[in-house]
Scaffold this motif. Structure first.
Motif, PDB file in Angstrom:
ATOM      1  N   PHE A  55      16.137  -6.196   1.098  1.00 46.01           N
ATOM      2  CA  PHE A  55      17.317  -6.806   1.720  1.00 46.01           C
ATOM      3  C   PHE A  55      17.162  -6.858   3.240  1.00 46.01           C
ATOM      4  O   PHE A  55      17.641  -7.796   3.890  1.00 46.01           O
ATOM      5  CB  PHE A  55      18.576  -6.019   1.330  1.00 46.01           C
ATOM      6  CG  PHE A  55      18.874  -6.041  -0.136  1.00 46.01           C
ATOM      7  CD1 PHE A  55      19.498  -7.140  -0.716  1.00 46.01           C
ATOM      8  CD2 PHE A  55      18.500  -4.983  -0.949  1.00 46.01           C
ATOM      9  CE1 PHE A  55      19.767  -7.170  -2.079  1.00 46.01           C
ATOM     10  CE2 PHE A  55      18.760  -5.015  -2.307  1.00 46.01           C
ATOM     11  CZ  PHE A  55      19.389  -6.110  -2.882  1.00 46.01           C
ATOM     12  N   MET A  56      16.492  -5.849   3.807  1.00 51.57           N
ATOM     13  CA  MET A  56      16.221  -5.876   5.244  1.00 51.57           C
ATOM     14  C   MET A  56      15.288  -7.033   5.592  1.00 51.57           C
ATOM     15  O   MET A  56      15.481  -7.730   6.596  1.00 51.57           O
ATOM     16  CB  MET A  56      15.596  -4.540   5.671  1.00 51.57           C
ATOM     17  CG  MET A  56      15.327  -4.423   7.168  1.00 51.57           C
ATOM     18  SD  MET A  56      16.845  -4.405   8.155  1.00 51.57           S
ATOM     19  CE  MET A  56      17.433  -2.744   7.819  1.00 51.57           C
TER      20      MET A  56
ATOM     21  N   ALA B 188      16.674 -14.385   7.562  1.00 57.44           N
ATOM     22  CA  ALA B 188      17.919 -15.114   7.812  1.00 57.44           C
ATOM     23  C   ALA B 188      18.252 -15.128   9.304  1.00 57.44           C
ATOM     24  O   ALA B 188      18.787 -16.112   9.823  1.00 57.44           O
ATOM     25  CB  ALA B 188      19.070 -14.460   7.024  1.00 57.44           C
ATOM     26  N   TRP B 189      17.928 -14.036   9.996  1.00 56.29           N
ATOM     27  CA  TRP B 189      18.165 -13.987  11.446  1.00 56.29           C
ATOM     28  C   TRP B 189      17.352 -15.058  12.150  1.00 56.29           C
ATOM     29  O   TRP B 189      17.840 -15.712  13.067  1.00 56.29           O
ATOM     30  CB  TRP B 189      17.800 -12.600  11.970  1.00 56.29           C
ATOM     31  CG  TRP B 189      18.158 -12.389  13.412  1.00 56.29           C
ATOM     32  CD1 TRP B 189      19.315 -11.874  13.899  1.00 56.29           C
ATOM     33  CD2 TRP B 189      17.359 -12.716  14.546  1.00 56.29           C
ATOM     34  NE1 TRP B 189      19.289 -11.843  15.276  1.00 56.29           N
ATOM     35  CE2 TRP B 189      18.096 -12.361  15.702  1.00 56.29           C
ATOM     36  CE3 TRP B 189      16.090 -13.267  14.720  1.00 56.29           C
ATOM     37  CZ2 TRP B 189      17.613 -12.541  16.986  1.00 56.29           C
ATOM     38  CZ3 TRP B 189      15.603 -13.454  15.992  1.00 56.29           C
ATOM     39  CH2 TRP B 189      16.363 -13.085  17.110  1.00 56.29           C
TER      40      TRP B 189
ATOM     41  N   THR C 117      28.268 -23.485   7.366  1.00 56.45           N
ATOM     42  CA  THR C 117      27.394 -23.232   6.219  1.00 56.45           C
ATOM     43  C   THR C 117      26.262 -22.290   6.594  1.00 56.45           C
ATOM     44  O   THR C 117      25.986 -21.307   5.898  1.00 56.45           O
ATOM     45  CB  THR C 117      26.816 -24.554   5.694  1.00 56.45           C
ATOM     46  OG1 THR C 117      27.888 -25.421   5.310  1.00 56.45           O
ATOM     47  CG2 THR C 117      25.907 -24.311   4.496  1.00 56.45           C
ATOM     48  N   LYS C 118      25.588 -22.597   7.716  1.00 54.79           N
ATOM     49  CA  LYS C 118      24.465 -21.772   8.150  1.00 54.79           C
ATOM     50  C   LYS C 118      24.923 -20.344   8.463  1.00 54.79           C
ATOM     51  O   LYS C 118      24.276 -19.370   8.069  1.00 54.79           O
ATOM     52  CB  LYS C 118      23.820 -22.384   9.394  1.00 54.79           C
ATOM     53  CG  LYS C 118      23.177 -23.738   9.182  1.00 54.79           C
ATOM     54  CD  LYS C 118      21.853 -23.606   8.453  1.00 54.79           C
ATOM     55  CE  LYS C 118      21.142 -24.942   8.391  1.00 54.79           C
ATOM     56  NZ  LYS C 118      19.863 -24.851   7.661  1.00 54.79           N
ATOM     57  N   THR C 119      26.044 -20.246   9.170  1.00 64.48           N
ATOM     58  CA  THR C 119      26.555 -18.922   9.521  1.00 64.48           C
ATOM     59  C   THR C 119      27.007 -18.172   8.279  1.00 64.48           C
ATOM     60  O   THR C 119      26.809 -16.959   8.169  1.00 64.48           O
ATOM     61  CB  THR C 119      27.710 -19.046  10.523  1.00 64.48           C
ATOM     62  OG1 THR C 119      27.272 -19.785  11.667  1.00 64.48           O
ATOM     63  CG2 THR C 119      28.193 -17.682  10.974  1.00 64.48           C
TER      64      THR C 119
ATOM     65  N   ALA D 250      26.286 -13.830   4.664  1.00 59.14           N
ATOM     66  CA  ALA D 250      26.156 -13.382   3.273  1.00 59.14           C
ATOM     67  C   ALA D 250      24.952 -12.467   3.101  1.00 59.14           C
ATOM     68  O   ALA D 250      25.036 -11.416   2.445  1.00 59.14           O
ATOM     69  CB  ALA D 250      26.031 -14.595   2.349  1.00 59.14           C
ATOM     70  N   VAL D 251      23.817 -12.842   3.723  1.00 66.17           N
ATOM     71  CA  VAL D 251      22.625 -11.998   3.639  1.00 66.17           C
ATOM     72  C   VAL D 251      22.868 -10.672   4.350  1.00 66.17           C
ATOM     73  O   VAL D 251      22.500  -9.602   3.855  1.00 66.17           O
ATOM     74  CB  VAL D 251      21.407 -12.726   4.255  1.00 66.17           C
ATOM     75  CG1 VAL D 251      20.200 -11.790   4.321  1.00 66.17           C
ATOM     76  CG2 VAL D 251      21.068 -13.962   3.436  1.00 66.17           C
ATOM     77  N   ASN D 252      23.527 -10.755   5.528  1.00 65.66           N
ATOM     78  CA  ASN D 252      23.823  -9.533   6.268  1.00 65.66           C
ATOM     79  C   ASN D 252      24.779  -8.636   5.484  1.00 65.66           C
ATOM     80  O   ASN D 252      24.610  -7.409   5.442  1.00 65.66           O
ATOM     81  CB  ASN D 252      24.419  -9.890   7.624  1.00 65.66           C
ATOM     82  CG  ASN D 252      24.742  -8.680   8.466  1.00 65.66           C
ATOM     83  OD1 ASN D 252      25.883  -8.440   8.837  1.00 65.66           O
ATOM     84  ND2 ASN D 252      23.727  -7.877   8.777  1.00 65.66           N
TER      85      ASN D 252
END
Length: 553
Positions: A197-198, A204-205, A237-239, A244-246
């Motif tokens: 997940f990290m 994603a960052w 959408t991008k944010t 969501a990943v964060n």
């Protein structure tokens, strides 16, 4: 400062974690290694000895004098202070070593970036290089900190304190050992389970970083009421994807943090219940139980430090792999610059059967050129006809797929042009302007900047400086933000013409310029050509009257 060939003959291997750490420790000067090692040993000893004196104090209550007990307590406090001070000075030594290493690694990456083949470099973007120079380098540094300060030392302290419990009470030692194994396993499992997940968050960052850069580039278009809603929706959408990943990472970390806390509490409760029972039946003493509970809590803190350090090492390994891939990117082939220091002045360049293509498309096919010093050459043609590509080849930025080169009627290799680039001037369409002031931009790369600035005051180029800012102190933002297109073009023009050049290539030099500047350039360019090959690439009319030869691509 000469360009360095990167990688060196024996570069560090970043694809193997163990070998890299070994090579790193071998590279550290011996004195800091001895100092850090000695302080680490002192820290371990101090952390391991104080429980002995505390145990003696507990045993002596009601037997020895208050002075003896107070002495033992003072020794405990001294040992705790000694451990803290040792840790502090060890950190100072390690940080100094790591600072030097980080600078060297960052310098290595910077040199590699500037040694890249021109097309390879432009195949990436600024976010990629930003990540490489800052984020990946910093993660490697954190991994080294974990090795030097967390994993080895804390693991030894936890092990020694655990063994000490055996001297206090062997039955409690086995109970605590089982509990510590359970807690350690839970921490390790949490690190392993959280790592994917990290990695997803890091990726994603990067995607979000790219998107924000794109949003900034859209600013002027959005101000014109173009696609505001679409851009906002895309941003949402991008944010949303990034958050969501964060959130997934934070939830995973929180879940395992709660699991670890639950396991730790269960171990403490189990040790306490078993210990109280044994105290009641006279199997162990209360003082042994209290000391054991204290030591267990300290050991737990050390174990958490070890597992946290393991996470940093995992990140460092991933960053090392990324850096390794970066260091494997294609470099341009540049011969020894010393072999071209005495290269004669360029009076003629001849090219025969020049062809170059991108992927499967030929941009330039079977071009012949003869260029003589003292002449102005005007290249015209539709967009994509190959004019700028030929200019890039002449500048040594790209090598052609085929063609023969002669310089001063002598056969030459295409790589030769790379070593002669400091003799060339090139004003491209983008007019590269960087963050800083006007003077810094105009004088960038000049061998004698102050002399150049003084001579500029009496040159016709002085009139090209942006009005009311001719002292050069006006600040400009990233990529020339705050300057008009014409002002950027003027500054870039000054930068190129302040240098004595044997080849001057002006690619669309009239873009963004007003009539006054155009007339100045047309008039002065005739004087410039006396000792240089001048090539003008332009769609606009005006240079026909000064050109010695016109070529249509």
């Amino acid at each position: 400062m000469q360009r360095e060939k990167i990688p060196e003959a024996n570069p560090p291997k970043f694809d193997n974690l163990f070998k890299f750490w070994i090579s790193f420790f071998k590279s550290i000067p011996k004195l800091p290694v001895v100092g850090s090692f000695s302080l680490g040993i002192l820290r371990i000893l101090a952390s391991a000895v104080w429980p002995i004196f505390l145990y003696r104090s507990l045993k002596q209550i009601g037997i020895a004098s208050d002075t003896a007990i107070l002495f033992n307590i003072m020794v405990v406090l001294f040992m705790l202070l000694l451990a803290a001070v040792s840790h502090h000075f060890q950190s100072r030594i390690n940080i100094a070593v790591l600072s030097e290493f980080t600078v060297e690694l960052s310098s290595r990456i910077w040199k590699k970036m500037n040694a890249l083949d021109w097309l390879t470099f432009h195949g990436k973007n600024r976010v990629y290089y930003f990540d490489m120079l800052l984020i990946e380098t910093w993660r490697v540094r954190n991994g080294l900190v974990a090795i030097l300060e967390s994993i080895v030392v804390n693991a030894l302290i936890a092990g020694i304190l655990s063994i000490f419990i055996g001297f206090v009470s062997l039955p409690l030692f086995f109970v605590c050992l089982a509990g510590l194994v359970i807690m350690g396993s839970a921490h390790i499992l949490a690190t392993v389970q959280t790592r994917p997940f990290m990695k997803q968050f890091h990726e994603a960052w990067r995607v979000q970083h790219h998107w924000i850069a794109k949003c900034v580039d859209q600013f002027d278009l959005l101000k014109m009421d173009r696609a505001y809603a679409e851009s906002f929706d895309a941003h949402q959408t991008k944010t949303g994807e990034f958050v969501a990943v964060n959130s997934q990472l934070l939830l995973t970390q929180a879940r395992w943090r709660n699991i670890n806390q639950f396991v730790a509490n269960m171990v403490r409760v189990a040790v306490f219940i078993i210990g109280i029972y044994w105290v009641k039946v006279g199997f162990i003493g209360l003082d042994a139980l209290l000391l054991t509970l204290l030591i267990v809590s300290i050991v737990q803190g050390n174990i958490s430090q070890v597992t946290g350090g393991m996470g940093n090492i995992m990140e460092a390994q991933e960053s090392l792999k990324t850096i390794s891939l970066f260091l494997g990117l294609k470099e341009e082939k540049v011969p020894d610059p010393d072999s071209f220091t005495e290269f004669p002045a360029i009076t003629k360049i001849s090219i025969r059967d020049l062809s170059y293509g991108y992927q499967d498309t030929w941009v330039v096919e079977h071009v012949d050129l003869d260029l003589h010093a003292g002449n102005i050459y005007l290249w015209r043609g539709a967009n994509g006809s190959g004019k700028t590509t030929v200019a890039h080849i002449l500048m040594g930025l790209i090598e052609p797929g085929q063609g023969r080169l002669e310089i001063n009627d002598q056969p030459a290799d295409w790589v030769t042009l790379k070593s002669l680039r400091n003799r060339f001037a090139y004003l491209n369409q983008d007019s590269p302007i960087f963050m800083g002031d006007i003077k810094e931009n105009a004088l960038f790369g000049h061998p004698e900047p102050q002399l150049a600035w003084e001579s500029l005051q009496t040159s016709w180029l002085y009139r090209l400086l942006p009005g009311l800012h001719q002292e050069g102190g006006r600040r400009v933002g990233e990529r020339g933000e705050g300057l008009s297109g014409g002002e950027s073009k003027r500054i870039a023009f000054i930068r190129e013409l302040l240098r004595s050049s044997e080849i001057l290539i002006l690619d669309e030099p009239l873009n963004h310029l007003d009539e006054y500047v155009i007339q100045e350039i047309e008039r002065e360019i005739v004087n410039i050509k006396a000792e240089a090959i001048v090539i003008i690439i332009s769609h606009q009319s005006g240079f026909e009257r000064v050109a010695d030869e016109i070529r249509d691509f």
